[in-house]
Design a protein around this motif. Structure first.
Motif, short mmCIF file in Angstrom:
data_model
loop_
_atom_site.label_atom_id
_atom_site.label_comp_id
_atom_site.label_asym_id
_atom_site.label_seq_id
_atom_site.Cartn_x
_atom_site.Cartn_y
_atom_site.Cartn_z
N TYR A 1 52.64 75.12 21.35
CA TYR A 1 53.14 76.19 22.09
C TYR A 1 52.41 77.57 22.15
N HIS A 2 51.98 78.00 21.21
CA HIS A 2 51.36 79.19 20.97
C HIS A 2 50.16 79.23 21.80
N ILE A 3 49.28 78.29 21.92
CA ILE A 3 48.13 78.41 22.50
C ILE A 3 48.32 78.23 24.02
N PHE A 4 49.40 77.70 24.44
CA PHE A 4 49.54 77.44 25.94
C PHE A 4 50.49 78.46 26.49
N GLN B 1 58.84 77.66 36.45
CA GLN B 1 59.01 76.14 36.46
C GLN B 1 60.15 76.11 35.31
N ASP B 2 60.89 77.12 34.98
CA ASP B 2 62.03 77.25 33.99
C ASP B 2 61.79 76.51 32.74
N TYR B 3 60.57 76.57 32.26
CA TYR B 3 60.41 75.95 30.99
C TYR B 3 60.89 76.33 29.49
N GLN B 4 61.50 77.52 29.64
CA GLN B 4 62.32 78.01 28.60
C GLN B 4 63.45 76.92 28.32
N LYS B 5 64.15 76.71 29.56
CA LYS B 5 65.21 75.61 29.37
C LYS B 5 64.71 74.33 29.53
N LYS B 6 63.86 74.00 30.06
CA LYS B 6 63.28 72.54 29.88
C LYS B 6 62.82 72.10 28.55
N MET B 7 62.25 73.02 27.84
CA MET B 7 61.64 72.78 26.31
C MET B 7 62.74 73.12 25.38
N LEU C 1 57.20 70.08 25.98
CA LEU C 1 56.02 71.02 25.50
C LEU C 1 54.66 70.22 26.21
N PHE C 2 54.49 68.99 26.05
CA PHE C 2 53.46 68.36 26.51
C PHE C 2 53.28 68.77 28.16
N SER C 3 54.35 68.58 28.79
CA SER C 3 54.29 69.00 30.24
C SER C 3 53.75 70.28 30.56
N TYR C 4 54.41 71.17 29.81
CA TYR C 4 54.07 72.79 29.89
C TYR C 4 52.49 72.82 29.54
N ALA C 5 52.26 72.44 28.47
CA ALA C 5 50.60 72.45 28.22
C ALA C 5 49.82 72.18 29.20
N LYS C 6 50.09 70.85 29.65
CA LYS C 6 49.18 70.10 30.49
C LYS C 6 49.34 70.85 31.94
N GLU C 7 50.25 71.35 32.21
CA GLU C 7 50.40 72.29 33.52
C GLU C 7 49.69 73.69 33.62
N VAL C 8 49.76 74.00 32.39
CA VAL C 8 49.19 75.45 32.24
C VAL C 8 47.74 75.29 32.44
N LYS C 9 47.37 74.45 31.40
CA LYS C 9 45.70 74.10 31.59
C LYS C 9 45.26 73.83 32.88
N ASN C 10 46.12 72.94 33.67
CA ASN C 10 45.58 72.51 34.84
C ASN C 10 45.44 73.89 35.88
N VAL C 11 46.37 74.65 35.77
CA VAL C 11 46.59 75.74 36.71
C VAL C 11 45.47 76.77 36.41
N SER C 12 45.23 76.87 35.02
CA SER C 12 44.51 78.09 34.56
C SER C 12 43.15 77.40 35.12
N GLN C 13 42.43 76.48 35.24
CA GLN C 13 41.34 75.70 35.39
C GLN C 13 40.97 75.95 37.14
N GLN C 14 41.95 75.85 37.85
CA GLN C 14 41.99 76.22 39.03
C GLN C 14 41.65 77.48 39.30
N VAL C 15 42.37 78.46 38.44
CA VAL C 15 42.12 79.90 38.41
C VAL C 15 40.74 80.36 38.03
N ILE C 16 40.21 79.74 36.82
CA ILE C 16 38.95 79.85 36.50
C ILE C 16 37.84 79.43 37.45
N LYS C 17 38.08 78.44 37.85
CA LYS C 17 36.91 77.89 38.85
C LYS C 17 36.71 78.95 40.06
N ASN C 18 37.64 79.62 40.73
CA ASN C 18 37.60 80.39 41.48
C ASN C 18 37.12 82.01 41.27
#
Length: 220
Positions: free
Chosen positions: A74-77, A98-104, A132-149
């Motif tokens: 959780y802390h990493i992402f 994405q309302d992850y506070q409620k989801k998680m 938590l896994f969904s959150y981590a994966k979504e954060v990672k994927n979106v961040s990498q799109q930002v990083i690529k640009n």
């Protein structure tokens, strides 16, 4: 820390410093992140039980292993989500959009630095691991799109006063001294400096700690 990852991180830092090698540094950063996620984060979720995610075998010690695997992920992402959207892409954090506070079933909106051992264990027991896994994966994927640009010019930009005020107004960093130092730390950086810590070294540090926790749990 893992020697292989540390050496690769050093190469990335060197590449990001120069415009001619900046794009190579970005590519290698994304490759490293993918390997860390696939080899370690996914492994934890596929092989450990809910109980394992909540154990704290190094409670009371110093260093990053004084936590649970659930808290660490959780802390990493959570930190990456804040940094990416408040300081780099300047849009809404995934946690909120994405309302992850409620989801998680998450008791906080912060980075969770302010928690003591008992609070970390309670937090870990409450959080829903699939989300938590969904959150981590979504954060990672979106961040990498930002990083690529990112461009070399953009990477040299410093965090603005306006961005700092936005961060403080959201209360995503606790006012507790154990956590609030983060706000000052981040806001002294440029984007390149943020790539070198929350987007990379921070992962390596906490994943290494999680592997130590995992090894200890499995030997008990």
């Amino acid at each position: 820390m893992n020697k292989n990852y540390s050496e690769r991180h050093k190469v990335i830092l060197s590449q990001l410093k120069k415009e001619i090698t900046f794009d190579d540094g970005i590519k290698n950063l994304i490759d490293l992140r993918e390997e860390l996620f696939n080899r370690h984060i996914e492994k934890f979720f596929s092989s450990l039980s809910k109980e394992d995610f909540c154990k704290m075998p190094f409670a009371g010690s110093t260093g990053n292993a004084d936590a649970t695997i659930a808290w660490s992920i959780y802390h990493i992402f959570r930190i990456e989500d804040i940094i990416c959207h408040d300081f780099v892409s300047n849009d809404e954090q995934i946690f909120f959009s994405q309302d992850y506070q409620k989801k998680m079933n998450c008791s906080v909106i912060t980075t969770a630095n302010e928690m003591n051992d008992d609070q970390i264990i309670e937090f870990s027991n409450q959080i829903k691991l699939d989300e938590l896994f969904s959150y981590a994966k979504e954060v990672k994927n979106v961040s990498q799109q930002v990083i690529k640009n990112l461009t070399f010019k953009h990477a040299k930009e410093k965090v603005s006063e306006q961005q700092k005020q936005k961060l403080l107004m959201q209360n995503v960093v606790s006012s507790d001294p154990s956590a609030f130092w983060l706000a000052d730390y981040w806001c002294k950086k440029d984007i390149k400096g943020l790539l070198q810590m929350p987007f990379s070294r921070h992962w390596i540090m906490h994943i290494d700690a999680c592997e130590r926790i995992c090894k200890k749990i499995l030997s008990m």
